[in-house]
Structure formats: C-alpha cells, structure tokens
Design a protein around this motif. Structure first.
Motif, mmCIF file in Angstrom:
data_model
loop_
_atom_site.group_PDB
_atom_site.id
_atom_site.type_symbol
_atom_site.label_atom_id
_atom_site.label_comp_id
_atom_site.label_asym_id
_atom_site.label_seq_id
_atom_site.Cartn_x
_atom_site.Cartn_y
_atom_site.Cartn_z
ATOM 1 N N MET A 61 0.835 -1.217 0.000
ATOM 2 C CA MET A 61 0.000 0.000 0.000
ATOM 3 C C MET A 61 0.868 1.265 0.000
ATOM 4 S SD MET A 61 -3.132 0.821 -0.146
ATOM 5 C CE MET A 61 -3.844 2.429 -0.199
ATOM 6 N N GLN A 62 1.953 1.131 0.810
ATOM 7 C CA GLN A 62 2.863 2.272 0.919
ATOM 8 C C GLN A 62 3.500 2.582 -0.447
ATOM 9 O OE1 GLN A 62 6.093 1.665 3.626
ATOM 10 N NE2 GLN A 62 5.941 3.746 4.412
ATOM 11 N N THR A 63 3.856 1.503 -1.134
ATOM 12 C CA THR A 63 4.458 1.653 -2.465
ATOM 13 C C THR A 63 3.509 2.413 -3.389
ATOM 14 O OG1 THR A 63 5.390 -0.533 -2.089
ATOM 15 C CG2 THR A 63 5.596 0.356 -4.309
ATOM 16 N N TRP A 64 2.218 2.028 -3.339
ATOM 17 C CA TRP A 64 1.228 2.678 -4.203
ATOM 18 C C TRP A 64 1.081 4.155 -3.851
ATOM 19 C CZ3 TRP A 64 -0.191 0.359 -8.437
ATOM 20 C CH2 TRP A 64 -0.143 -1.038 -8.508
ATOM 21 N N LEU A 65 1.131 4.448 -2.537
ATOM 22 C CA LEU A 65 0.997 5.848 -2.106
ATOM 23 C C LEU A 65 2.164 6.696 -2.603
ATOM 24 C CD1 LEU A 65 -0.424 5.744 1.535
ATOM 25 C CD2 LEU A 65 -1.331 7.021 -0.416
ATOM 26 N N ILE A 66 3.367 6.103 -2.434
ATOM 27 C CA ILE A 66 4.570 6.822 -2.901
ATOM 28 C C ILE A 66 4.459 7.073 -4.402
ATOM 29 C CG2 ILE A 66 7.080 6.659 -3.198
ATOM 30 C CD1 ILE A 66 7.087 4.949 -0.596
ATOM 31 N N ALA A 67 4.049 6.011 -5.099
ATOM 32 C CA ALA A 67 3.922 6.111 -6.562
ATOM 33 C C ALA A 67 2.923 7.205 -6.943
ATOM 34 C CB ALA A 67 3.470 4.773 -7.123
ATOM 35 N N TRP A 68 1.798 7.227 -6.255
ATOM 36 C CA TRP A 68 0.742 8.214 -6.545
ATOM 37 C C TRP A 68 1.260 9.634 -6.297
ATOM 38 C CZ3 TRP A 68 -3.318 8.670 -9.293
ATOM 39 C CH2 TRP A 68 -4.273 9.659 -9.044
ATOM 40 N N ARG A 69 1.966 9.793 -5.160
ATOM 41 C CA ARG A 69 2.506 11.126 -4.838
ATOM 42 C C ARG A 69 3.537 11.562 -5.887
ATOM 43 N NH1 ARG A 69 3.175 9.855 1.349
ATOM 44 N NH2 ARG A 69 1.050 10.267 2.029
ATOM 45 N N ASN A 70 4.347 10.622 -6.283
ATOM 46 C CA ASN A 70 5.359 10.934 -7.314
ATOM 47 C C ASN A 70 4.694 11.424 -8.598
ATOM 48 O OD1 ASN A 70 7.751 10.524 -5.995
ATOM 49 N ND2 ASN A 70 7.802 8.323 -6.445
ATOM 50 N N LEU A 71 3.609 10.741 -8.953
ATOM 51 C CA LEU A 71 2.884 11.141 -10.174
ATOM 52 C C LEU A 71 2.344 12.563 -10.036
ATOM 53 C CD1 LEU A 71 0.844 7.934 -11.166
ATOM 54 C CD2 LEU A 71 2.731 8.964 -12.418
ATOM 55 N N LEU A 72 1.787 12.838 -8.857
ATOM 56 C CA LEU A 72 1.213 14.171 -8.633
ATOM 57 C C LEU A 72 2.301 15.240 -8.612
ATOM 58 C CD1 LEU A 72 -1.538 13.477 -5.946
ATOM 59 C CD2 LEU A 72 -1.836 13.880 -8.379
ATOM 60 N N GLN A 73 3.449 14.846 -8.045
ATOM 61 C CA GLN A 73 4.558 15.798 -7.932
ATOM 62 C C GLN A 73 5.056 16.231 -9.309
ATOM 63 O OE1 GLN A 73 7.649 14.267 -5.441
ATOM 64 N NE2 GLN A 73 7.915 16.234 -4.442
ATOM 65 N N HIS A 74 5.080 15.271 -10.224
ATOM 66 C CA HIS A 74 5.524 15.588 -11.592
ATOM 67 C C HIS A 74 4.296 15.731 -12.496
ATOM 68 C CE1 HIS A 74 8.879 13.443 -9.617
ATOM 69 N NE2 HIS A 74 9.595 14.435 -10.174
ATOM 70 N N GLY A 75 3.442 16.674 -12.149
ATOM 71 C CA GLY A 75 2.135 16.841 -12.800
ATOM 72 C C GLY A 75 2.183 17.008 -14.302
ATOM 73 N N LYS A 76 3.129 17.837 -14.763
ATOM 74 C CA LYS A 76 3.202 18.141 -16.195
ATOM 75 C C LYS A 76 3.511 16.883 -17.004
ATOM 76 C CE LYS A 76 4.541 22.603 -17.800
ATOM 77 N NZ LYS A 76 5.623 23.580 -17.799
ATOM 78 N N ARG A 77 4.547 16.182 -16.498
ATOM 79 C CA ARG A 77 4.968 14.963 -17.201
ATOM 80 C C ARG A 77 3.853 13.903 -17.164
ATOM 81 N NH1 ARG A 77 10.000 13.071 -14.530
ATOM 82 N NH2 ARG A 77 8.595 11.887 -13.222
ATOM 83 N N THR A 78 3.207 13.792 -15.993
ATOM 84 C CA THR A 78 2.119 12.812 -15.836
ATOM 85 C C THR A 78 0.975 13.131 -16.806
ATOM 86 O OG1 THR A 78 2.679 12.627 -13.510
ATOM 87 C CG2 THR A 78 0.518 11.805 -14.165
ATOM 88 N N LEU A 79 0.655 14.410 -16.912
ATOM 89 C CA LEU A 79 -0.447 14.822 -17.788
ATOM 90 C C LEU A 79 -0.133 14.505 -19.251
ATOM 91 C CD1 LEU A 79 -3.178 16.271 -17.331
ATOM 92 C CD2 LEU A 79 -2.067 18.344 -18.139
ATOM 93 N N LEU A 80 1.115 14.794 -19.632
ATOM 94 C CA LEU A 80 1.531 14.556 -21.017
ATOM 95 C C LEU A 80 1.468 13.069 -21.369
ATOM 96 C CD1 LEU A 80 2.739 16.500 -23.231
ATOM 97 C CD2 LEU A 80 4.931 15.432 -22.696
#
Lengths: 432, 258
Positions: free
Chosen positions: A1-20
């Motif tokens: 679960m922790q891994t998924w949370l970290i992953a989710w936060r990482n995605l949010l942190q790099h919003g521009k790249r994630t959106l693209l």
C-alpha cells in the motif's frame, strides 16, 4: 500500500509529465476503443442486415439436379420441411421461405447479374425494418411482376420506379426463360449484400424457373437466441438424415459459391444443404478481418510510439531522481521495492490514462452515433451500412483498460529495473 | 395479244407460286431431316474458327479456337488457341457432360450443355452436329423472302421430354440451296432471345459419308435481350480426316495447354 501511495505522490509531484504521458495513453485507449466499437458495430449491422436480407440464422437450402451437370438452388416439398422444423427446433422464433435464383437483369440502359430472392412480403417479419426505401414502396412486392432493387443497381441499370427490366435465366431443366419485371421500389444500399440481391414476389420467381407451388429456395429459421445456431444446425442435420432426406456435407460458404462443386458431383435429384448465417455471408468476412487487422496495426503502432515515450520519460525521471533512489536505497529500501515503486507509478499512470481514454471514447462514439453520419459508397461496402455505427459494450471497455494498462506496465519494466539496479553509493554521489 | 401477255405473265409467276405453295407435314419433316443430313459427317471433324465478341461498354474480343468432333461417338472439343490469356482453355463433351478446363487453375468444371461458350453469344449447339430433327417438331409457316432469297419459313417446337436451350426456334431456309439463312430462338416466355444469320455456306467432301458436308462459313449471332451484344464466328478451315484416337480426353486437353 505504501508503495502505491509513494507512486501516486510521485505522479502528482511531476504533474506536467504525468499529464503529457497520461494524455498519450488516453489517446491510444480511446482509439482502440473506437476501433473495437467500429468492428463490433459492423458485426452487429452485418448480422442484422444479413439475417433479414439474405439468410436466416439457420437455413435449410439445397440443390435440385435434373441432370448431373445442371443444378438449381431449389428445395422441393418445403411444407413437409416446415413441419419437420417446427417439431424438431424448440429454439425457433419464426420461419420464412425464400426463393433463390441467379439471373441476368437487362434494362434499356445496362445489364448485371443479380441474385433473386423470391419473397412473400406479408410473411416477412423484419425485412421492412431493414430496407430503407427511397423511392416506391415495399408493398409493391405484393403484386406479381414487381421488383425491389437497391440504389446502386438502379443506377447501373439506369432505371427508376415504374421502369421495366427483363430477367433471363435457365429453368431447372436448362431451358431459357425470361420474365419482365417492373421496378416497384428502390432501397438504400446496405453494403455488399445489396450489391447483387434483388427482391421479387415468390410467385414471380416460380414463374421464371417454372417451379411447383411446393418448391422454394430455402427455409430460413430465426431463433430466439442466435447463440443456438450451431446446436440447431447439427440437430437438423441428424434429424433430416434420419427422416430420409439427402443432406450435403457441411460446406461453410454461401449457396451461390457451391454450384461448381455441386455440378461436379454425379448425383441427380434433391439434396439439402444446412448453413448458418455466417456461412451465407462468409464472402463478406474479409471486411471484418480487414477491420480487425487495421485495429491491431494501428494500436500496435501507437503503442510502440507511446511505449518508447514512456520508456524515455521514465529514463529521464530515473536520472532526475538518481540521488533520491540512492537515498532510499541507503535508508534500507531493497532493489525489489524500488522496482515495485516505479512499476506502480507506471501501472497507475496506465490505468488512469486508459480509464480517461475509455470515457472519452464512449462519449465520442455516442456523439458519432447520434450524428448518424452518412459514409461514402466505398466505405459502405466495407461497413455494411450507409451510416457510421459504433457499438461499445462493457467487455470492450474492460478489455481496452486492461490491455492498455498491461502494456504500459510491461513497457515500464525495463526502466524500473534500471532504477532498481542503481548502486546506492554511486547514486547518492550523482550530480543531476 | 392481251391473252398471250396474260398467259406469259401467268407462266412467269408459276415458279413463284409453286415456291409459295405450303409444304406438307411430311415434306417439312424431310426438309428438317435434310438440314441435319447436309451438315452431318459421321466421322471426325476439325475446324479452325475465329470468334469475335462485341459487348456493350467493353472492347471487342477476338478468339481463335480449334473445334474437334467425332460425331459417331457424340464427342466435341473446343480448344482456344488465341489470344494468349485464353490459350489452353477448352470445352470437352464426354458422355453427355460438358466440361470446361482452365489451365490457369488446372481445374475441370462441369458446365450445363446449354450455356454460352466463353461468355460469347454462341452455344455448344452452334459448334456441334445438327440435331434439329431429333429435338424438334417442325411446322411450315409459308414461303417468303429474306432479302433477295426465297425461303421456307419454319417453326420448330421442342419435342416432349427433350431438354433444349430454346423451346421454340424459327428457321428461314433458302429454297434454292437448302441452307439455313436465319434462325431465331425464343425463351419459354415467348420472348425472342437470339437471332442468328448464316450468310455464307461452304461444302467439303467427306470420305466417311461419301458425300458433301455443308458448314456455315460465317455465323452472326445477335443477343435480342441485350441488344448491343453480338458474336461473329468465322470457320476458316474444315478438315474431315481422322483425328487421334485418344484426342477426346481430359489428358489431351491438358497436354495442349502446357
């Protein structure tokens, strides 16, 4: 679960790249869903058109041979067959009989070979629903000597409602005969099936071929559930043979593709041929195969592009986050955990992108269906319909989301593995 | 003077009146039998023919074909030799079955006896031995003229139980030469389907028959349903010498198309 949370936060942190990246994935998912919708829509249209225009779900057709080399698509004593069907097919919804023929239609302006369907228009349940008459009326088929044809045929023969055409064909005994027909109705084209077929009253077909009242071309069975087709076909094959009928070996092709084979065989008299709706339109299957191939090629090409993009972006991300990875590793995070973290990012990205793409695809297909867009003639032949029809079902959506997410996850395995392989000391010293 | 002129005029009209006199049923039967007999050889037959096909909105096609017959055994073979795309294609009749061969696919297909040959307006019967007396009952329609020719006009109806391509045929037979000059064929519905003209006839001496055999040097077929379509068949040479014994076999046709 922790891994998924970290992953989710990482995605949010790099919003521009994630959106693209997410948009690119959504685009591929949307396209895949639309192509699947088109393929399903074409299949559904084909089933609806074919099973009213030219075939039942199951058909008892056959050939009558007066001499070994002269076959006609005729079924004799069809009333006895109807009784047999009613007794042995509880899955039956309704049944119609259709005369079959192949003749040359000649008008003052041109000629073409046509498949004749002899119909009793009052006994036909769904034919009116499928035929979109643009000129004249389907009711014309109540009168002997009338013909309903399709727009392209009318154009080729240069005829309109009220004009006369002559159909010419040999009878069962090979004697030439002709019949003058008046164009009673012209209907919109419905793809390949309307290229050759014309409808005439059953009585007129009998007149042309000099057939008895108890002869027809095929007994067409419509089942309550189309999935029962194979079961019913097999049962009828057995029960008809037991009842003393000569039954031909299974040949999954349309009746008019079998003349060559039947003429080559030495028997004379009557033999029945049991076919399904798919057999009778097997000559059009290439359209579905081509559509499926196109879907596969397009999706593959887009996946390759997006895959390379993802690998590249993740490689850049790993490079940017090398020191972070080094710190995590120094704090005791195992290689497997690093791999799972990056993999989780990719899975989440893929899933969100695919879901967004599916939603967009659904909305777009609903809009396209509502617009009732007319397609050019060449595309009509391909799609079996004059309008664009996309059919997106739950299965296709689930498949699209699962497939795209799965592909993205597999593609991200390599960069995730690169990240996991980093040496903690070297990584921490990395100047990015 | 007037009397003599009238007698002279009457005498001049006599042959015409005689020609116009209706033939008895027996004479009609004999006439039809004679039409068959004039063309019958009894032995082998080989002819070089050219078929020119005209169809609406299509370019004309000319084919060269060899036609072989062994009338004693009721055998017939048509083997196309030109153009290149048609070379090797053929028809072979064996035991009342008409087979067509396509060297492109290497396949034999059984065809109906009454279908068009190579998609032209010609049919198997146009190349085959004449069997009018066997297949039809004839009635006399009277004497008339066809252009400059005085002709017997006959209507032939298919005999009961005999399957023919056209149940009714009308013939115009030259009173002088006994050759068919025109033929019209009608469908069951009574519609005129095809008109054929035979403007030139030739004869060749047959050793088998010990008499002359007549053949139409030129046949012109007009499709009366698709008015723009027509076919002309020219017979260039006819040879009545014996053919190879094994000629009327599928293997022979296949060997020729290799």
């Amino acid at each position: 679960m922790q891994t998924w949370l970290i992953a989710w936060r990482n995605l949010l942190q790099h919003g521009k790249r994630t959106l693209l990246l997410g948009s690119a994935i959504a685009g591929v998912a949307m396209l895949l869903l639309l192509l699947l919708g088109l393929s399903n829509g074409t299949r559904e249209t084909m089933l609806r058109s074919a099973t009213t225009l030219s075939t039942g779900h199951v058909n008892i057709g056959g050939f009558y041979k007066a001499t070994a080399g002269q076959s006609a698509p005729v079924v004799t004593k069809y009333k006895e067959l109807l009784e047999h069907v009613r007794k042995n097919v509880p899955e039956l919804d309704f049944v119609v009989t259709r005369g079959r023929g192949w003749a040359k239609a000649v008008s003052a302006g041109g000629s073409q070979q046509v498949g004749l369907a002899g119909v009793d228009i009052d006994a036909e349940r769904d034919l009116r629903k499928v035929l979109v008459v643009t000129s004249g009326s389907v009711d014309a088929l109540r009168t002997p000597g009338m013909v309903l044809m399709f727009e392209e045929q009318a154009k080729k023969l240069e005829v309109k409602v009220g004009d006369l055409i002559t159909v010419s064909a040999p009878t069962v005994r090979g004697i030439n005969n002709t019949l003058d027909l008046t164009v009673g109705a012209i209907a919109q084209d419905v793809g390949l099936l309307s290229k050759f077929n014309v409808f005439i009253p059953a009585q007129s077909l009998r007149q042309l071929y000099r057939l008895n009242e108890d002869a027809t071309g095929a007994v067409q069975l419509y089942l309550k559930d189309v999935k029962d087709v194979s079961k019913v076909q097999e049962r009828l094959r057995l029960t008809l043979a037991e009842a003393g009928y000569g039954v031909m070996d299974n040949d999954p092709r349309a009746f008019f593709q079998k003349f060559e084979v039947v003429n080559r065989e030495d028997w004379t008299g009557q033999k029945l041929d049991l076919t399904t709706w798919e057999d009778e339109i097997s000559f059009t299957k290439w359209t579905l195969t081509a559509l499926d191939a196109l879907t596969f090629i397009l999706t593959l090409a887009l996946l390759v592009v997006v895959g390379i993009g993802i690998m590249n972006t993740m490689a850049i991300a790993i490079r940017e986050r090398t020191r972070e990875i080094g710190t995590l590793r120094a704090m005791g995070m195992q290689r497997g955990q690093v791999l799972r973290m990056f993999l989780a990012e990719a899975v989440l990205l893929g899933l969100c992108g695919a879901v967004a793409g599916a939603v967009a695809g659904l909305l777009l297909s609903a809009t396209l269906n509502a617009l009732n867009i007319h397609v050019p003639l060449a595309v009509q032949l391909f799609l079996m319909s004059d309008t664009l029809h996309l059919a997106i079902h739950g299965g296709a959506i689930a498949f699209t989301v699962a497939f795209i997410t799965g592909c993205i996850s597999v593609i991200s395995l390599v960069p995730s593995w690169w990240a996991a392989r980093l040496n903690p000391v070297t990584a921490m010293q990395h100047v990015g | 003077m007037i009397h003599r002129t009238l007698v002279a005029a009457a005498l001049a009209l006599l042959p015409a009146l005689a020609a116009a006199a209706p033939l008895s049923p027996e004479e009609v039967k004999n006439l039809v039998a004679a039409l068959d007999d004039r063309q019958r050889n009894g032995g082998d037959y080989r002819a070089l023919m050219y078929l020119e096909q005209k169809e609406k909105d299509k370019s004309d096609v000319v084919r060269e074909a060899m036609v072989y017959r062994r009338d004693g055994d009721d055998k017939l073979m048509i083997l196309f030799t030109k153009p290149k795309g048609e070379a090797g294609k053929g028809y072979l009749r064996m035991d009342k079955n008409l087979w067509s061969y396509d060297p492109g696919t290497g396949k034999w297909e059984r065809r109906t006896e009454r279908e068009r040959i190579a998609g032209t307006d010609s049919r198997r019967q146009d190349f085959d031995e004449s069997r009018l007396a066997d297949e039809y009952d004839a009635t006399y329609d009277g004497g008339s003229t066809l252009g400059k020719f005085k002709v017997h006009a006959l209507t032939l109806k298919a005999k009961e139980g005999v399957d023919v391509a056209y149940p009714v045929v009308k013939l115009w037979v030259d009173q002088e030469s006994g050759n068919i000059l025109k033929r019209q064929e009608f469908a069951l519905s009574g519609r005129l389907m095809r008109t054929a003209y035979y403007p030139r006839w030739k004869k060749v001496f047959s050793e088998t028959k010990k008499a002359d055999v007549w053949f139409p040097e030129e046949m012109r077929f007009f499709d009366e349903v698709e008015k723009a379509n027509s076919t002309v068949i020219l017979t260039k040479t006819v040879d009545l010498r014996p053919l190879e014994a094994n000629q009327f076999t599928k293997a022979w046709v296949e060997s020729k198309s290799r």
